[in-house]
Design a protein around this motif. Structure first.
Motif, PDB file in Angstrom:
ATOM      1  N   ALA A   1     -14.136  48.678 -21.722  1.00  0.00           N
ATOM      2  CA  ALA A   1     -14.887  48.595 -20.467  1.00  0.00           C
ATOM      3  C   ALA A   1     -15.617  47.265 -20.362  1.00  0.00           C
ATOM      4  O   ALA A   1     -15.640  46.633 -19.298  1.00  0.00           O
ATOM      5  CB  ALA A   1     -15.867  49.757 -20.373  1.00  0.00           C
ATOM      6  N   ASN A   2     -16.209  46.821 -21.469  1.00  0.00           N
ATOM      7  CA  ASN A   2     -16.907  45.536 -21.466  1.00  0.00           C
ATOM      8  C   ASN A   2     -15.933  44.385 -21.240  1.00  0.00           C
ATOM      9  O   ASN A   2     -16.241  43.424 -20.512  1.00  0.00           O
ATOM     10  CB  ASN A   2     -17.641  45.341 -22.792  1.00  0.00           C
TER      11      ASN A   2
ATOM     12  N   ALA B   1     -15.329  39.859 -13.539  1.00  0.00           N
ATOM     13  CA  ALA B   1     -16.405  38.990 -13.067  1.00  0.00           C
ATOM     14  C   ALA B   1     -15.890  37.567 -12.870  1.00  0.00           C
ATOM     15  O   ALA B   1     -16.275  36.875 -11.914  1.00  0.00           O
ATOM     16  CB  ALA B   1     -17.573  39.008 -14.050  1.00  0.00           C
TER      17      ALA B   1
ATOM     18  N   PRO C   1     -20.354  51.554  -7.500  1.00  0.00           N
ATOM     19  CA  PRO C   1     -20.978  50.836  -8.612  1.00  0.00           C
ATOM     20  C   PRO C   1     -21.909  49.737  -8.121  1.00  0.00           C
ATOM     21  O   PRO C   1     -21.727  49.190  -7.028  1.00  0.00           O
ATOM     22  CB  PRO C   1     -19.779  50.247  -9.370  1.00  0.00           C
TER      23      PRO C   1
ATOM     24  N   SER D   1     -19.375  42.002  -4.686  1.00  0.00           N
ATOM     25  CA  SER D   1     -18.113  42.702  -4.506  1.00  0.00           C
ATOM     26  C   SER D   1     -18.004  43.445  -3.182  1.00  0.00           C
ATOM     27  O   SER D   1     -16.911  43.823  -2.776  1.00  0.00           O
ATOM     28  CB  SER D   1     -17.920  43.719  -5.649  1.00  0.00           C
TER      29      SER D   1
ATOM     30  N   GLY E   1     -22.091  43.540  -9.667  1.00  0.00           N
ATOM     31  CA  GLY E   1     -21.880  43.076 -11.039  1.00  0.00           C
ATOM     32  C   GLY E   1     -21.122  44.075 -11.889  1.00  0.00           C
ATOM     33  O   GLY E   1     -20.758  43.775 -13.020  1.00  0.00           O
ATOM     34  N   LYS E   2     -20.889  45.277 -11.345  1.00  0.00           N
ATOM     35  CA  LYS E   2     -20.090  46.292 -12.022  1.00  0.00           C
ATOM     36  C   LYS E   2     -18.791  46.474 -11.250  1.00  0.00           C
ATOM     37  O   LYS E   2     -18.769  46.402 -10.029  1.00  0.00           O
ATOM     38  CB  LYS E   2     -20.841  47.621 -12.114  1.00  0.00           C
ATOM     39  N   PHE E   3     -17.727  46.754 -11.986  1.00  0.00           N
ATOM     40  CA  PHE E   3     -16.414  46.758 -11.350  1.00  0.00           C
ATOM     41  C   PHE E   3     -15.627  48.042 -11.582  1.00  0.00           C
ATOM     42  O   PHE E   3     -14.439  48.085 -11.267  1.00  0.00           O
ATOM     43  CB  PHE E   3     -15.592  45.564 -11.855  1.00  0.00           C
ATOM     44  N   PHE E   4     -16.263  49.057 -12.114  1.00  0.00           N
ATOM     45  CA  PHE E   4     -15.505  50.281 -12.304  1.00  0.00           C
ATOM     46  C   PHE E   4     -16.412  51.507 -12.308  1.00  0.00           C
ATOM     47  O   PHE E   4     -17.607  51.436 -12.592  1.00  0.00           O
ATOM     48  CB  PHE E   4     -14.682  50.234 -13.598  1.00  0.00           C
TER      49      PHE E   4
ATOM     50  N   ILE F   1     -11.778  46.556  -8.164  1.00  0.00           N
ATOM     51  CA  ILE F   1     -12.593  47.708  -8.526  1.00  0.00           C
ATOM     52  C   ILE F   1     -11.695  48.815  -9.064  1.00  0.00           C
ATOM     53  O   ILE F   1     -10.738  49.228  -8.401  1.00  0.00           O
ATOM     54  CB  ILE F   1     -13.387  48.239  -7.305  1.00  0.00           C
TER      55      ILE F   1
ATOM     56  N   GLU G   1     -15.016  44.388 -17.524  1.00  0.00           N
ATOM     57  CA  GLU G   1     -16.107  43.858 -16.699  1.00  0.00           C
ATOM     58  C   GLU G   1     -16.129  42.333 -16.739  1.00  0.00           C
ATOM     59  O   GLU G   1     -16.256  41.670 -15.707  1.00  0.00           O
ATOM     60  CB  GLU G   1     -17.449  44.406 -17.181  1.00  0.00           C
TER      61      GLU G   1
END
Length: 261
Positions: A45-46, A53, A27, A246, A30-33, A64, A49
């Motif tokens: 999902a939001n 963060a 990813p 990350s 800034g994205k975790f999945f 992750i 995230e």
């Protein structure tokens, strides 16, 4: 000489086998999945995230989450989920090998070893999950991960409620990353019914003991009842901020926990 030949053949075979292994796309920062199986709703999902963060900024620990259909889909059908998770962790370089923190002196900073990150992997068709920890975590965190897996994740997965298991697991892993106490999941209603039944049986047994004495098979029966109830009850119990991203060459330490359902 023959021994060295055998060793070379084994190493070569393992290297060839590992070369066939593939991984999901990493990813973006800034994205975790990576939710390939669509286990999470858009709103969940939001929420995930945003929560992760905050953990990354406050504690410099990326968490992750990855869902895949199966290990076989990535050429790892014969590989354990522990080994695949470790390979995926290292391939992506989750976490930072070292980070810079503020020192005691004014304007001074110190570069320290870190290597803390968390990978939460779910292989749906294999019915397996893995929490993989970076090498910077101490061994006692393995016990915390086992508790998170068995109490917060797997019970929901067994019921087919993947989203709830993922969100509960992420919440517990966030608490662990922050150094907070991981709260146990709420007990189901039947636990309290068992507690009431246990108290009633205890009172009945004590009264019976006082009146009739300890004789006959009745005590064996009541002892068995107590043992079953207790087993059922306890076996179900369940700086200013970091902005380095990350992924920074972190590596797995082999710690964590696995689960199946």
């Amino acid at each position: 000489m023959r021994f060295l030949l055998y060793v070379s053949l084994i190493v070569g075979f393992c290297t060839f086998a590992d070369a066939e292994i593939q991984f999901p796309l990493k990813p973006a920062e800034g994205k975790f999945f990576v939710d390939e199986v669509n286990l999470l709703s858009v709103s969940s999902a939001n929420e995930l995230e945003a929560r992760l963060a905050v953990v990354l900024k406050e504690k410099a620990i990326p968490i992750i989450f990855v869902s895949i259909q199966s290990l076989k889909a990535y050429g790892a059908g014969s590989m354990s989920i522990e080994r695949y998770a470790r390979r995926l962790y290292d391939h992506w370089g989750i976490g930072h090998e070292r980070i810079t923190v503020e020192g005691r002196g004014v304007g001074r900073s110190v570069d320290i070893p870190w290597n803390k990150g968390i990978l939460f992997l779910v292989a749906v068709d294999d019915r397996k999950a893995r929490i993989e920890l970076g090498g910077g975590f101490l061994q006692h965190k393995n016990a915390t991960c086992r508790s998170i897996m068995s109490d917060h994740i797997i019970p929901f997965f067994r019921k087919g409620d993947y989203q709830e298991g993922i969100l509960n697991g992420i919440q517990a892993l966030s608490q662990m990353a922050k150094g907070e106490t991981v709260e146990p999941p709420p007990r189901p209603i039947w636990h309290y019914g068992l507690m009431v039944l246990l108290v009633v049986l205890a009172i009945f047994t004590i009264v019976s003991l006082i009146r009739r004495g300890s004789s006959g098979w009745a005590w064996v029966f009541w002892a068995a009842v107590f043992a079953i109830i207790i087993w059922l009850f306890f076996s179900s119990t369940p700086g200013d901020g970091f902005d380095g991203g990350s992924y920074g060459g972190g590596s797995s330490g082999g710690g964590g926990s696995s689960g199946s359902w």
